[in-house]
Design an enzyme around this catalytic site. Structure first.
Site, PDB file in Angstrom:
ATOM      1  N   HIS A  13      -1.074  -2.742   6.495  1.00 36.57           N
ATOM      2  CA  HIS A  13       0.078  -1.820   6.465  1.00 36.57           C
ATOM      3  C   HIS A  13       1.235  -2.294   7.341  1.00 36.57           C
ATOM      4  O   HIS A  13       2.200  -1.559   7.539  1.00 36.57           O
ATOM      5  CB  HIS A  13      -0.323  -0.392   6.851  1.00 36.57           C
ATOM      6  CG  HIS A  13      -1.240   0.259   5.867  1.00 36.57           C
ATOM      7  ND1 HIS A  13      -1.492   1.617   5.830  1.00 36.57           N
ATOM      8  CD2 HIS A  13      -1.986  -0.273   4.861  1.00 36.57           C
ATOM      9  CE1 HIS A  13      -2.354   1.899   4.856  1.00 36.57           C
ATOM     10  NE2 HIS A  13      -2.674   0.762   4.264  1.00 36.57           N
ATOM     11  N   HIS A  39      -6.750  -8.178  -0.175  1.00 38.32           N
ATOM     12  CA  HIS A  39      -6.759  -6.982   0.656  1.00 38.32           C
ATOM     13  C   HIS A  39      -7.691  -7.264   1.833  1.00 38.32           C
ATOM     14  O   HIS A  39      -8.911  -7.241   1.684  1.00 38.32           O
ATOM     15  CB  HIS A  39      -7.264  -5.812  -0.197  1.00 38.32           C
ATOM     16  CG  HIS A  39      -7.009  -4.491   0.416  1.00 38.32           C
ATOM     17  ND1 HIS A  39      -5.773  -3.877   0.364  1.00 38.32           N
ATOM     18  CD2 HIS A  39      -7.804  -3.662   1.125  1.00 38.32           C
ATOM     19  CE1 HIS A  39      -5.834  -2.720   0.991  1.00 38.32           C
ATOM     20  NE2 HIS A  39      -7.056  -2.568   1.476  1.00 38.32           N
ATOM     21  N   ASN A  89     -10.376  -1.214   0.081  1.00 37.78           N
ATOM     22  CA  ASN A  89     -11.522  -0.506   0.648  1.00 37.78           C
ATOM     23  C   ASN A  89     -11.489   1.014   0.450  1.00 37.78           C
ATOM     24  O   ASN A  89     -12.514   1.663   0.533  1.00 37.78           O
ATOM     25  CB  ASN A  89     -11.661  -0.836   2.142  1.00 37.78           C
ATOM     26  CG  ASN A  89     -10.380  -0.582   2.899  1.00 37.78           C
ATOM     27  OD1 ASN A  89      -9.327  -1.113   2.559  1.00 37.78           O
ATOM     28  ND2 ASN A  89     -10.445   0.244   3.919  1.00 37.78           N
ATOM     29  N   HIS A  90     -10.302   1.585   0.185  1.00 39.88           N
ATOM     30  CA  HIS A  90     -10.228   3.044  -0.017  1.00 39.88           C
ATOM     31  C   HIS A  90     -10.450   3.479  -1.467  1.00 39.88           C
ATOM     32  O   HIS A  90     -10.338   4.664  -1.770  1.00 39.88           O
ATOM     33  CB  HIS A  90      -8.883   3.582   0.475  1.00 39.88           C
ATOM     34  CG  HIS A  90      -8.792   3.681   1.968  1.00 39.88           C
ATOM     35  ND1 HIS A  90      -9.535   4.602   2.694  1.00 39.88           N
ATOM     36  CD2 HIS A  90      -8.089   2.975   2.874  1.00 39.88           C
ATOM     37  CE1 HIS A  90      -9.272   4.453   3.981  1.00 39.88           C
ATOM     38  NE2 HIS A  90      -8.402   3.467   4.121  1.00 39.88           N
ATOM     39  N   GLU A 117      -4.076   2.054  -3.063  1.00 36.37           N
ATOM     40  CA  GLU A 117      -5.344   2.561  -2.498  1.00 36.37           C
ATOM     41  C   GLU A 117      -5.183   3.761  -1.575  1.00 36.37           C
ATOM     42  O   GLU A 117      -6.159   4.460  -1.303  1.00 36.37           O
ATOM     43  CB  GLU A 117      -6.098   1.444  -1.756  1.00 36.37           C
ATOM     44  CG  GLU A 117      -5.430   1.044  -0.453  1.00 36.37           C
ATOM     45  CD  GLU A 117      -6.401   0.528   0.608  1.00 36.37           C
ATOM     46  OE1 GLU A 117      -7.587   0.375   0.323  1.00 36.37           O
ATOM     47  OE2 GLU A 117      -5.941   0.302   1.734  1.00 36.37           O
ATOM     48  N   ASN A 118      -3.947   4.009  -1.072  1.00 38.36           N
ATOM     49  CA  ASN A 118      -3.740   5.131  -0.146  1.00 38.36           C
ATOM     50  C   ASN A 118      -2.858   6.229  -0.750  1.00 38.36           C
ATOM     51  O   ASN A 118      -2.283   7.040  -0.019  1.00 38.36           O
ATOM     52  CB  ASN A 118      -3.097   4.648   1.158  1.00 38.36           C
ATOM     53  CG  ASN A 118      -3.843   3.510   1.797  1.00 38.36           C
ATOM     54  OD1 ASN A 118      -3.381   2.373   1.798  1.00 38.36           O
ATOM     55  ND2 ASN A 118      -5.021   3.786   2.338  1.00 38.36           N
ATOM     56  N   ASP A 178       0.798  -1.230   0.000  1.00 40.27           N
ATOM     57  CA  ASP A 178       0.000   0.000   0.000  1.00 40.27           C
ATOM     58  C   ASP A 178       0.839   1.294   0.000  1.00 40.27           C
ATOM     59  O   ASP A 178       1.456   1.637   1.013  1.00 40.27           O
ATOM     60  CB  ASP A 178      -0.934   0.050   1.210  1.00 40.27           C
ATOM     61  CG  ASP A 178      -1.896  -1.131   1.291  1.00 40.27           C
ATOM     62  OD1 ASP A 178      -1.477  -2.257   0.932  1.00 40.27           O
ATOM     63  OD2 ASP A 178      -3.046  -0.934   1.711  1.00 40.27           O
ATOM     64  N   HIS A 180      -3.394  -4.302   3.080  1.00 41.91           N
ATOM     65  CA  HIS A 180      -4.401  -3.612   3.895  1.00 41.91           C
ATOM     66  C   HIS A 180      -3.973  -3.310   5.335  1.00 41.91           C
ATOM     67  O   HIS A 180      -4.282  -2.235   5.832  1.00 41.91           O
ATOM     68  CB  HIS A 180      -5.750  -4.343   3.922  1.00 41.91           C
ATOM     69  CG  HIS A 180      -6.770  -3.700   4.823  1.00 41.91           C
ATOM     70  ND1 HIS A 180      -7.339  -2.475   4.555  1.00 41.91           N
ATOM     71  CD2 HIS A 180      -7.306  -4.099   6.009  1.00 41.91           C
ATOM     72  CE1 HIS A 180      -8.202  -2.169   5.524  1.00 41.91           C
ATOM     73  NE2 HIS A 180      -8.184  -3.128   6.416  1.00 41.91           N
TER      74      HIS A 180
HETATM   75 FE   FE2 Z   1      -4.134   0.487   2.731  1.00 41.02          FE
HETATM   76 FE   FE2 Z   2      -7.228  -1.050   2.942  1.00 41.81          FE
END
Ligand code: FE2
Ligand code: FE2
Length: 266
Positions: free
Chosen positions: A183, A156, A67-68, A39-40, A8, A181
């Protein structure tokens, strides 16, 4: 074939370390294919079309998410720009495949790197996460009409048990199952008995002087008083977490998986 999968990418610090360190990693590990979870990328929350394009320009072949993915609304239009051209940047950004099927975007990408065909499948877990379809059966369905031998799965997910279970479930069916996910990188990388490389979480590419990328005082405060707070990205102790997977492109079997962490401190 040698694959680099980057965990991520979090905010500007994460994007910058990818920019700075990717060329030397590619050289040092003789990398053929680069996949990253993005995603981040946008200050910790989602990804914009511009940031996706910047990451592709650095040499990343496929971006996965989680999810982001919907945090930046403009990503919906970006997904809708994918016009069947497999090389268009919008087609090479994935959202989890086990989301509701009528949502924008794709959860799987099949492409070629030189002579070698490969596929990337993006999935999201169901334990301690927003609800979505079954990632196990969804993968079975996707594998049925897959041409590629080299197949990488990004799961994820939050729960280690769910990720490890998917690793066992797909052992021998895909080249690698890598978790994202949380991290936080895990030290359980290994090649499973039937030739699937596995790690529960690759870890974050971003600032470790915080709580999973966010300024630590904001998150500690949230645990203390539970008041609403606007999270901001941390900035210090930036590291790039990744894995290098070596595989036989004729069979898709993994030979090895190696954890990589580079940062300001080496
Ligand atoms: Fe993430
Ligand atoms: Fe995530």
């Amino acid at each position: 074939m040698r694959i680099l999968f980057i965990g991520d990418i979090f905010g500007r610090p994460g994007r910058n370390i990818v920019k700075d360190r990717l060329p030397s990693l590619v050289k040092a590990h003789s990398i053929d294919l680069i996949i990253a979870n993005g995603e981040n990328s946008a200050a910790g929350f989602g990804i914009t079309p511009q940031l996706a394009e910047e990451l592709f320009e650095l040499g990343i072949d496929v971006l996965t998410s989680g999810n982001h993915i919907w945090d930046k609304r403009e990503i919906i239009d970006f997904f809708q720009m994918a016009d069947g051209n497999p090389n268009s940047p919008s087609r090479r950004l994935l959202r989890p495949a086990n989301y509701a099927p009528d949502l924008p975007g794709y959860g799987v990408y099949e492409g070629r790197k030189g002579e070698i065909g490969y596929a990337v499948i993006n999935l999201q877990g169901r334990v301690f996460m927003p609800s979505n379809d079954d990632p196990f059966r969804k993968t079975d369905q996707l594998l049925k009409d897959m041409q590629s031998k080299v197949i990488l799965v990004d799961i994820h997910a939050e729960a280690t048990s769910e990720k490890i279970s998917l690793g066992w479930y797909l052992d021998g069916k895909v080249t690698a199952v890598v978790g994202t996910h949380t991290h936080v990188p895990t030290a359980d990388e290994r090649v499973l008995p039937n030739g699937t490389a596995y790690i529960t979480d690759v870890g974050m590419t971003g600032p470790f002087d915080g709580v999973i990328g966010v300024k630590k005082e904001l998150v500690v405060g949230k645990f203390l008083n539970n008041m609403p707070v606007r999270f901001e990205a941390a900035s210090g102790d930036v590291r790039l977490c990744a894995v290098v997977i070596d595989c036989d492109e004729k069979t898709g079997r993994a030979r090895s998986i190696e954890r990589v962490m580079v940062g300001e401190r080496g």
